[in-house]
Motif scaffolding. Structure first.
Motif, PDB file in Angstrom:
ATOM      1  N   ALA A 297      32.875  46.372  56.119  1.00 16.24           N
ATOM      2  CA  ALA A 297      33.488  46.124  54.816  1.00 16.24           C
ATOM      3  C   ALA A 297      33.706  44.634  54.593  1.00 16.24           C
ATOM      4  N   ILE A 298      34.089  43.913  55.652  1.00 14.79           N
ATOM      5  CA  ILE A 298      34.253  42.463  55.548  1.00 14.79           C
ATOM      6  C   ILE A 298      32.901  41.801  55.303  1.00 14.79           C
ATOM      7  N   ARG A 299      31.898  42.241  56.058  1.00 11.09           N
ATOM      8  CA  ARG A 299      30.559  41.665  55.889  1.00 11.09           C
ATOM      9  C   ARG A 299      30.043  41.871  54.474  1.00 11.09           C
ATOM     10  N   ASP A 300      30.282  43.073  53.914  1.00  4.60           N
ATOM     11  CA  ASP A 300      29.767  43.414  52.592  1.00  4.60           C
ATOM     12  C   ASP A 300      30.741  43.064  51.473  1.00  4.60           C
ATOM     13  N   GLN A 301      31.879  42.431  51.841  1.00  2.00           N
ATOM     14  CA  GLN A 301      32.911  42.069  50.859  1.00  2.00           C
ATOM     15  C   GLN A 301      33.294  43.272  50.002  1.00  2.00           C
ATOM     16  N   ALA A 302      33.628  44.345  50.693  1.00  2.00           N
ATOM     17  CA  ALA A 302      33.891  45.624  50.024  1.00  2.00           C
ATOM     18  C   ALA A 302      35.369  45.830  49.707  1.00  2.00           C
ATOM     19  N   PHE A 303      36.141  44.743  49.617  1.00  2.04           N
ATOM     20  CA  PHE A 303      37.553  44.859  49.278  1.00  2.04           C
ATOM     21  C   PHE A 303      37.773  44.416  47.835  1.00  2.04           C
ATOM     22  N   ALA A 304      38.573  45.173  47.117  1.00  2.00           N
ATOM     23  CA  ALA A 304      38.843  44.871  45.713  1.00  2.00           C
ATOM     24  C   ALA A 304      40.347  44.903  45.482  1.00  2.00           C
ATOM     25  N   CYS A 305      40.784  44.256  44.414  1.00  2.00           N
ATOM     26  CA  CYS A 305      42.206  44.255  44.092  1.00  2.00           C
ATOM     27  C   CYS A 305      42.510  45.340  43.058  1.00  2.00           C
ATOM     28  N   ALA A 306      43.613  46.027  43.297  1.00  2.00           N
ATOM     29  CA  ALA A 306      44.170  46.963  42.321  1.00  2.00           C
ATOM     30  C   ALA A 306      45.517  46.390  41.901  1.00  2.00           C
ATOM     31  N   LEU A 307      45.926  46.636  40.675  1.00  2.00           N
ATOM     32  CA  LEU A 307      47.137  46.016  40.146  1.00  2.00           C
ATOM     33  C   LEU A 307      48.175  47.073  39.807  1.00  2.00           C
ATOM     34  N   GLN A 308      49.363  46.888  40.337  1.00  2.00           N
ATOM     35  CA  GLN A 308      50.471  47.805  40.059  1.00  2.00           C
ATOM     36  C   GLN A 308      51.493  47.068  39.183  1.00  2.00           C
ATOM     37  N   PRO A 309      51.668  47.502  37.933  1.00  2.00           N
ATOM     38  CA  PRO A 309      52.599  46.800  37.035  1.00  2.00           C
ATOM     39  C   PRO A 309      54.051  46.927  37.498  1.00  2.00           C
ATOM     40  N   LYS A 310      54.803  45.851  37.300  1.00  2.00           N
ATOM     41  CA  LYS A 310      56.249  45.864  37.502  1.00  2.00           C
ATOM     42  C   LYS A 310      56.881  45.848  36.114  1.00  2.00           C
ATOM     43  N   VAL A 311      57.554  46.918  35.778  1.00  2.00           N
ATOM     44  CA  VAL A 311      58.024  47.117  34.404  1.00  2.00           C
ATOM     45  C   VAL A 311      59.518  46.809  34.294  1.00  2.00           C
ATOM     46  N   ASP A 312      59.857  46.002  33.319  1.00  2.00           N
ATOM     47  CA  ASP A 312      61.247  45.761  32.952  1.00  2.00           C
ATOM     48  C   ASP A 312      61.604  46.777  31.870  1.00  2.00           C
TER      49      ASP A 312
ATOM     50  N   MET B 229      42.669  40.786  59.846  1.00  2.00           N
ATOM     51  CA  MET B 229      43.488  40.796  58.640  1.00  2.00           C
ATOM     52  C   MET B 229      43.337  39.526  57.821  1.00  2.00           C
ATOM     53  N   ASN B 230      43.169  38.382  58.471  1.00  2.00           N
ATOM     54  CA  ASN B 230      43.027  37.131  57.727  1.00  2.00           C
ATOM     55  C   ASN B 230      41.802  37.158  56.820  1.00  2.00           C
ATOM     56  N   GLU B 231      40.690  37.662  57.354  1.00  2.00           N
ATOM     57  CA  GLU B 231      39.472  37.732  56.546  1.00  2.00           C
ATOM     58  C   GLU B 231      39.636  38.711  55.392  1.00  2.00           C
ATOM     59  N   MET B 232      40.286  39.840  55.650  1.00  2.00           N
ATOM     60  CA  MET B 232      40.501  40.827  54.599  1.00  2.00           C
ATOM     61  C   MET B 232      41.396  40.254  53.496  1.00  2.00           C
ATOM     62  N   THR B 233      42.457  39.568  53.900  1.00  2.00           N
ATOM     63  CA  THR B 233      43.376  38.973  52.927  1.00  2.00           C
ATOM     64  C   THR B 233      42.672  37.903  52.104  1.00  2.00           C
ATOM     65  N   GLN B 234      41.841  37.096  52.764  1.00  2.00           N
ATOM     66  CA  GLN B 234      41.120  36.043  52.055  1.00  2.00           C
ATOM     67  C   GLN B 234      40.167  36.629  51.016  1.00  2.00           C
ATOM     68  N   LEU B 235      39.478  37.716  51.383  1.00  2.00           N
ATOM     69  CA  LEU B 235      38.578  38.361  50.427  1.00  2.00           C
ATOM     70  C   LEU B 235      39.344  38.897  49.224  1.00  2.00           C
ATOM     71  N   LEU B 236      40.496  39.523  49.493  1.00  2.00           N
ATOM     72  CA  LEU B 236      41.316  40.052  48.394  1.00  2.00           C
ATOM     73  C   LEU B 236      41.833  38.921  47.511  1.00  2.00           C
ATOM     74  N   PHE B 237      42.236  37.828  48.138  1.00  2.00           N
ATOM     75  CA  PHE B 237      42.753  36.675  47.399  1.00  2.00           C
ATOM     76  C   PHE B 237      41.681  36.092  46.476  1.00  2.00           C
ATOM     77  N   GLU B 238      40.475  35.915  47.002  1.00  2.00           N
ATOM     78  CA  GLU B 238      39.391  35.376  46.193  1.00  2.00           C
ATOM     79  C   GLU B 238      39.038  36.324  45.040  1.00  2.00           C
ATOM     80  N   GLU B 239      39.079  37.624  45.315  1.00  2.00           N
ATOM     81  CA  GLU B 239      38.810  38.615  44.265  1.00  2.00           C
ATOM     82  C   GLU B 239      39.871  38.531  43.175  1.00  2.00           C
ATOM     83  N   THR B 240      41.127  38.325  43.577  1.00  2.00           N
ATOM     84  CA  THR B 240      42.214  38.203  42.605  1.00  2.00           C
ATOM     85  C   THR B 240      42.030  36.960  41.739  1.00  2.00           C
ATOM     86  N   LEU B 241      41.695  35.830  42.366  1.00  2.00           N
ATOM     87  CA  LEU B 241      41.469  34.598  41.605  1.00  2.00           C
ATOM     88  C   LEU B 241      40.323  34.761  40.610  1.00  2.00           C
TER      89      LEU B 241
END
Length: 209
Positions: free
Chosen positions: A82-97, A135-147
């Motif tokens: 999954a790291i090699r194929d960059q198979a991590f994506a971001c999902a967004l959970q709203p925080k509602v006021d 975990m560092n590589e997974m977090t970095q992939l998620l971070f780049e996807e978020t940006l």
């Protein structure tokens, strides 16, 4: 048990007291295996678990050990692919006021696209990834996807919402990782939008030192 008890007894070398202990894994003939090589492998599997979870004790071979080892090996392979194929994506959970009746922010969650293309939560595999040093590589992939998704996020939820981003306890104590993370945020000019979220474990680890 008697052997391990004897090994725990201190002894002296040149007037210096030496303390040590040992763990033991046991395979029983012929219940666990009838062949010598297989029996040794079973004992080694039990020893591996004894060192990992029952240090200083005896562990009898359990067939479930082999099953767990197989599952761990399969999970490790899946994570590395999954790291090699960059198979991590971001999902967004709203925080509602609810008082204001609006979305106050978003939490970024990791989703892992499996071999069938279905997104699923890493769940318990997070702790496993930390132990494997992935975990560092997974977090970095998620971070780049978020940006890369900021424009789409702003178009969907409105501009400028703060994003909660989770950091594992071990990462929070890794100065090199956190410096690279902060530098990347600064380079993109998005530092004010991100709120780093730490687990209680990170604070407990910090308190221990």
């Amino acid at each position: 048990e008697r052997l391990l008890a004897r090994l725990r007894d201190p002894f002296y070398v040149d007037g210096v007291e030496i303390l040590r202990s040992a763990s033991a894994g046991v395979g029983v003939y012929p219940a666990h295996d009838a062949a010598a090589a297989g029996l040794i492998a079973k004992a080694e599997a039990a020893l591996s678990q004894a060192k990992r979870r029952y240090r200083g004790q005896v562990r009898l071979y359990d067939p479930a050990i082999a099953q767990r080892a197989h599952e761990h090996a399969r999970l490790e392979q899946s994570l590395r692919l999954a790291i090699r194929d960059q198979a991590f994506a971001c999902a967004l959970q709203p925080k509602v006021d609810f008082r204001a009746g609006k979305i106050a922010g978003l939490e970024v969650l990791m989703r892992w696209r499996d071999e069938n293309g279905e997104a699923r939560s890493p769940g318990d595999s997070i702790a496993f990834a930390v132990n494997l040093g992935l975990m560092n590589e997974m977090t970095q992939l998620l971070f780049e996807e978020t940006l890369a998704s900021l424009d789409a996020i702003d178009a969907t939820f409105g501009p400028g919402l703060r994003l909660g981003f989770n950091i594992a306890a071990q990462q929070a104590g890794d100065i090199r990782f956190m410096r690279a993370f902060a530098d990347r945020l600064a380079a993109r000019g998005q530092a004010r939008r991100f709120m780093i979220e730490l687990t209680e474990e990170a604070l407990l680890r910090a308190r221990q030192f």
